[in-house]
Design an enzyme around this catalytic site. Structure first.
Site, PDB file in Angstrom:
ATOM      1  N   ARG A  89       0.832  -1.208   0.000  1.00 44.40           N
ATOM      2  CA  ARG A  89       0.000   0.000   0.000  1.00 44.40           C
ATOM      3  C   ARG A  89       0.866   1.257   0.000  1.00 44.40           C
ATOM      4  O   ARG A  89       0.533   2.256  -0.632  1.00 44.40           O
ATOM      5  CB  ARG A  89      -0.935  -0.017   1.214  1.00 44.40           C
ATOM      6  CG  ARG A  89      -2.009  -1.089   1.063  1.00 44.40           C
ATOM      7  CD  ARG A  89      -2.827  -1.242   2.318  1.00 44.40           C
ATOM      8  NE  ARG A  89      -3.644  -0.077   2.609  1.00 44.40           N
ATOM      9  CZ  ARG A  89      -4.261   0.114   3.779  1.00 44.40           C
ATOM     10  NH1 ARG A  89      -4.138  -0.777   4.743  1.00 44.40           N
ATOM     11  NH2 ARG A  89      -4.996   1.178   3.972  1.00 44.40           N
ATOM     12  N   ASN A 121      -7.674   8.338   7.584  1.00 42.81           N
ATOM     13  CA  ASN A 121      -6.761   7.850   6.552  1.00 42.81           C
ATOM     14  C   ASN A 121      -5.339   7.787   7.068  1.00 42.81           C
ATOM     15  O   ASN A 121      -4.924   8.604   7.890  1.00 42.81           O
ATOM     16  CB  ASN A 121      -6.824   8.758   5.319  1.00 42.81           C
ATOM     17  CG  ASN A 121      -8.212   8.768   4.719  1.00 42.81           C
ATOM     18  OD1 ASN A 121      -9.022   7.913   5.031  1.00 42.81           O
ATOM     19  ND2 ASN A 121      -8.490   9.731   3.866  1.00 42.81           N
ATOM     20  N   HIS A 138      -6.131   6.819  12.879  1.00 46.74           N
ATOM     21  CA  HIS A 138      -5.731   5.432  12.614  1.00 46.74           C
ATOM     22  C   HIS A 138      -4.246   5.294  12.308  1.00 46.74           C
ATOM     23  O   HIS A 138      -3.827   4.278  11.750  1.00 46.74           O
ATOM     24  CB  HIS A 138      -6.591   4.856  11.476  1.00 46.74           C
ATOM     25  CG  HIS A 138      -8.032   4.703  11.863  1.00 46.74           C
ATOM     26  ND1 HIS A 138      -9.052   4.499  10.966  1.00 46.74           N
ATOM     27  CD2 HIS A 138      -8.635   4.727  13.087  1.00 46.74           C
ATOM     28  CE1 HIS A 138     -10.212   4.408  11.605  1.00 46.74           C
ATOM     29  NE2 HIS A 138      -9.984   4.555  12.894  1.00 46.74           N
ATOM     30  N   CYS A 149       9.743  -1.350  22.634  1.00 43.33           N
ATOM     31  CA  CYS A 149       9.857  -0.064  23.351  1.00 43.33           C
ATOM     32  C   CYS A 149       8.894   0.983  22.798  1.00 43.33           C
ATOM     33  O   CYS A 149       8.819   2.090  23.313  1.00 43.33           O
ATOM     34  CB  CYS A 149      11.293   0.454  23.319  1.00 43.33           C
ATOM     35  SG  CYS A 149      11.791   1.124  21.713  1.00 43.33           S
TER      36      CYS A 149
END
Ligand code: OAD
Length: 262
Positions: A89, A121, A138, A149
């Site tokens: 992507r 997005n 997101h 960590c």
């Protein structure tokens, strides 16, 4: 061009398409001080980014529905496959550019006293268009996060990435919210505060099926904001909106600006 006021005789404004921007929306747009825009995959569709849903189909990768390959379970089961999907992507995105919807939203940030852009997005196209302080509910496809960590590192849109954390050397994962995971700390709180305080809320290019993002327009409506949806298809939020503009974001957002003379 209107100098900040509407012509009294006009109840609505028909622009070059069939779309009508109501007088009420134009008044709200001119008067609003605090504006929230919530965007989803549809805002990037005209840049060539496939949406997850809508248009009669749902994304599938190598036979796996996107909610399986993009799940927290897959990170533990097959991190390499998760990276393969996100690398694919990211490579796809590297050649894509912001479209008129991204550019229009970037121009709106200087029009209002307080303009908050909240996106679901992960493609970074709002920032490429010039939007600042975007709340990324997101995460981002252009960042990785250490499994141990939790240190974050940027990933070049076009370049190679490292599998290892720069801080501790352990494996990294995409810094995106996967199915079954919580949103990044602080992001939803910032978005909900903007929803509670806005006068005008735009809901653009989202199927409004994924929570908690989909709750933001309801929060704004309950707090008294005027809510306007921009989407070629109806969504579960359409009925609560004060105005539904049925069309593509890249067409509709410039029309809204044109309707108030900017
Ligand atoms: P969806 O793919 O669910 O919905 C895209 C929406 O965009 C649909 O309602 C389409 O009708 C609309 N659309 C398509 N083309 C458009 C255009 N040119 N202009 C305006 N709207 C258009 O995308 P999201 O609602 O963003 O989460 O999906 C929400 C979340 O579901 C995503 O962030 C992702 C996914 O699971 C995660 O990955 C955590």
């Amino acid at each position: 061009m209107y100098g900040g006021a509407l012509l009294p005789s006009q109840q609505s404004m028909q622009l070059q398409s069939d779309l009508t921007i109501s007088r009420k929306l134009r008044e709200k747009f001119i008067e609003a001080k605090r504006v929230l825009a919530l965007t989803g995959a549809g805002v990037s569709a005209e840049s060539g980014v496939p949406t997850f849903r809508g248009g009669g189909g749902a994304a599938v990768w190598k036979g796996m529905p996107f909610d399986v390959i993009s799940s927290a379970q897959m990170v533990s089961r097959d991190l390499a496959a998760v990276w393969e999907w996100f690398d694919y992507r990211r490579r796809l995105l590297s050649s894509l550019r912001p479209n008129p919807a991204h550019l229009e939203l970037a121009s709106w940030q200087t029009r209002f006293d307080d303009f908050r852009l909240v996106t679901q997005n992960i493609d970074g196209l709002h920032q490429l268009a010039g939007s600042k302080s975007v709340v990324e509910l997101h995460g981002s496809i252009c960042r990785a996060r250490c499994l141990t960590c939790h240190a974050r590192q940027e990933i070049d849109r076009e370049g190679e990435r490292s599998d290892a954390c720069m801080q501790c050397g352990d494996l990294v994962r995409p810094d995106v919210v996967l199915f079954g995971e919580m949103l990044p700390s602080g992001a939803y709180e910032a978005a909900a505060a903007a929803a509670e305080n806005c006068d005008l809320c735009f809901v653009i290019g989202t199927s409004a099926l994924v929570y908690p993002a989909a709750a933001l327009p309801t929060i704004a409506r309950d707090a008294g904001a005027f809510v306007c949806e921009v989407n070629p298809e109806r969504t579960p939020l359409s009925d609560l909106c004060d105005e539904v503009l049925t069309g593509k974001a890249g067409d509709v957002l410039p029309l809204i600006s044109a309707s108030v003379g900017i």
